[in-house]
Scaffold this active site. Sequence first.
Site, PDB file in Angstrom:
ATOM      1  N   CYS A   2       0.933  -1.229  -0.105  1.00 30.27           N
ATOM      2  CA  CYS A   2       0.104  -0.035   0.077  1.00 30.27           C
ATOM      3  C   CYS A   2       0.573   1.577   0.210  1.00 30.27           C
ATOM      4  CB  CYS A   2      -1.056  -0.011   1.426  1.00 30.27           C
ATOM      5  SG  CYS A   2      -2.004  -1.314   1.481  1.00 30.27           S
ATOM      6  N   GLU A 499      17.638 -16.968  -8.275  1.00 31.58           N
ATOM      7  CA  GLU A 499      18.249 -15.475  -8.770  1.00 31.58           C
ATOM      8  C   GLU A 499      17.216 -15.242 -10.059  1.00 31.58           C
ATOM      9  OE1 GLU A 499      17.294 -13.130  -6.832  1.00 31.58           O
ATOM     10  OE2 GLU A 499      16.963 -11.426  -8.458  1.00 31.58           O
ATOM     11  N   HIS A 522      16.644 -36.506  -7.334  1.00 35.90           N
ATOM     12  CA  HIS A 522      16.053 -36.823  -6.002  1.00 35.90           C
ATOM     13  C   HIS A 522      14.371 -36.781  -6.006  1.00 35.90           C
ATOM     14  CE1 HIS A 522      19.824 -38.386  -4.383  1.00 35.90           C
ATOM     15  NE2 HIS A 522      20.679 -37.184  -4.785  1.00 35.90           N
ATOM     16  N   LYS A 621       6.310  -4.189  -3.658  1.00 38.60           N
ATOM     17  CA  LYS A 621       8.161  -4.137  -3.501  1.00 38.60           C
ATOM     18  C   LYS A 621       8.047  -3.727  -2.500  1.00 38.60           C
ATOM     19  CE  LYS A 621      12.417  -2.118  -4.923  1.00 38.60           C
ATOM     20  NZ  LYS A 621      12.562  -3.160  -6.320  1.00 38.60           N
TER      21      LYS A 621
HETATM   22  O1  M6R Z   1      13.320  -4.945   0.230  1.00 42.40           O
HETATM   23  P1  M6R Z   1      13.824  -6.614   0.640  1.00 42.40           P
HETATM   24  O2  M6R Z   1      14.879  -6.180  -0.367  1.00 42.40           O
HETATM   25  O3  M6R Z   1      14.085  -6.777   1.748  1.00 42.40           O
HETATM   26  O4  M6R Z   1      13.062  -7.263   0.401  1.00 42.40           O
HETATM   27  C1  M6R Z   1      13.073  -8.484  -0.087  1.00 42.40           C
HETATM   28  C2  M6R Z   1      12.207  -9.180  -0.964  1.00 42.40           C
HETATM   29  O5  M6R Z   1      11.004  -8.912  -0.862  1.00 42.40           O
HETATM   30  C3  M6R Z   1      12.329  -9.190  -2.056  1.00 42.40           C
HETATM   31  O6  M6R Z   1      13.792  -9.021  -2.863  1.00 42.40           O
HETATM   32  C4  M6R Z   1      11.745  -9.680  -3.710  1.00 42.40           C
HETATM   33  O7  M6R Z   1      11.605 -10.756  -3.415  1.00 42.40           O
HETATM   34  C5  M6R Z   1      11.825  -8.822  -4.974  1.00 42.40           C
HETATM   35  N1  M6R Z   1      10.873  -9.168  -5.527  1.00 42.40           N
HETATM   36  C6  M6R Z   1      13.002  -9.418  -6.345  1.00 42.40           C
HETATM   37  O8  M6R Z   1      13.012  -9.472  -7.046  1.00 42.40           O
END
Ligand code: M6R
Length: 626
Positions: A2, A499, A522, A621
């Site tokens: 939000c 990743e 496995h 985000k």
């Molecule tokens: O802000 P942060 O680095 O703590 O966020 C961690 C994850 O939410 C973040 O890396 C998420 O997995 C991304 N969408 C990956 O691209």
Amino acid sequence: MCGIVGYTGPAKAAPILLEGLAKLEYRGYDSAGLAVRDGDAPVQIVKSKGRLRALAEKTDEGRALAGNVGIGHTRWATHGEPSERNAHPHVSGAPEDHDRSADPSDVVGVHNGIIENYAELKEKLRKNGYSFYSETDTEVAIKLVEYYYKKYGIGPIDALAKTMVRVRGSYALAVMFRDYPGEIYVARKDSPMIIGVTEGESFIASDVPAILNRTRSVYYIDNLEMACVRPGSVAFYNLDGEQVEKQLTTITWDAEAAEKGGFEHFMMKEIHEQPKAVRDTLHSVLRETETGKEIDLSSVGLSEEEIRRVSQLHIVACGSAWHVGVAAQYIFEDLAAIPVRVELASEFRYRRLLLDKDALVVIVSQSGETADSLAALREAKRLGIKTLGIVNTVGSSIAREADSVFYTVAGPEIAVATTKAYSAQLMAMYLLAVQFARVREEIDAQAYADYLTELETIPDKIARLLEDKDRLQWFAAKFSNAHDAFFIGRGIDYAISLEGSLKMKEISYLHSEAYAAGELKHGTISLIEEGTLVIGVLTQSALYEKTVSNMVECKARGAYLMGLTGYGNYSVEDAADFTVYVPKTDPHFMASLAVVPLQLLGYYLSVSRGLDVDKPRNLAKSVTVE
Ligand code: M6R
């Protein structure tokens, strides 16, 4: 997640609120709303489901709403489906009254976070005559504020303080009271909120980009604090209702950093910003001395004495930041001979922690606000364990609460899928690992110098990789209708696979999994069939043959093989149908190069499938709820 924006000043509020909410779109949302006050007239509330554009159209780009004070919100549904009814702002009365042009809103507010005990509070309020029109925890919070406000006949700050004592969970609340026109009241716990001021105007926002066009002078409101925001001035209060002083901070990054700068998507722009993000992070701690270059961690707040004392590392994070931890584990153990455990913050925070008193807990986070990572940090601190944050966002909660902070210098990252922040985090980890190795005498001066020289080559190597995007674009178009992909690798190549797989699935919605290559047989190999895409990551020469064998096993079952390896390893083409080469570097640092083609692959797949690259469905985000 939000987003909140607020404005009070001489200008018309609604267009400013819409402008600010548009800057927060990247956080992810499914509905939006505005509440604007025009003097003593009943508050005007407009909401809409879906994109912000719909709200802008409903309000004639905000021009249809008169009034100089208002709050706006983009909602990412937690309690109740995405709908107008559940969208914020929420009112203390019933919205039906509003339709009859009575003012239902002694109190009207927006909220980020989660009120954990909302069901119990709802019951309490019901017994006191309140009824509810939405399924949200926010409506409960707003009604609770009004309940205390009226029951005790107290002011907004005292009513908010009583509410804060009563609710459990996380919140950034922005509230307007009918009796206090022109003012916005703010309360915060574990969910970010900033307040910007300029001549005669004040702004509130859950994230800096929302107000950067308007002011660079901001206050960070701390946990369990409140504020009364008036045009051009702010007063802060603690939970006891006592006024507290705060320093204004100047935001140094420019508004353009949060614009697309000619790229079609933020993600592609941020992929191209990686050489700079990595170089800036490296140079933030690299010093030239009379005897050569060295890493200086004084800005981080980690002394050589402390580095020597560390008995074990616990790297704790979520998502891509956790993948950085997985790569770092191999590097720290190999270079610095320190035992490392890498943990998901959501798991770490709920297990019985048997940490050594000399352990170091490293929390990695781009936003510095991820709820689970923040909770993990607090848990480690509660146990008296030293904490180090690797954080990109200056002034964020993790940065402020960690004992030491290594700031990555990636600049603001807008696309939901992280790229440049991930790369900057990797660089921070390399620097820490090399410094730990040197201070703990696991490597000699020559090896130290060689590692630093090699690290300095990485930004240019990333830039070279970015010159060769076309083949990946072609490959992505070819596989845009694929259903499954498997990324396999060993050691650091496994970390890269994790990743690469996340980049693919989060923005292209193509199912993919990352597997430690040796683990495939496995169970998971039963999923490999004619045409399944298998991407073998082969940057670690010591493990190269092993992973190639696992790729060949997949090919025998019909898989289409893509190989990702360093220049020179041309024998991979004996097995792979398509190969991508990256420049050579020290094997410990290979993730920085190998991840780039995988980011591009995820990006191009998303584009060729016609998806919203920067704002993938269901994602946010910054994940400020657990
Ligand atoms: O802000 P942060 O680095 O703590 O966020 C961690 C994850 O939410 C973040 O890396 C998420 O997995 C991304 N969408 C990956 O691209």
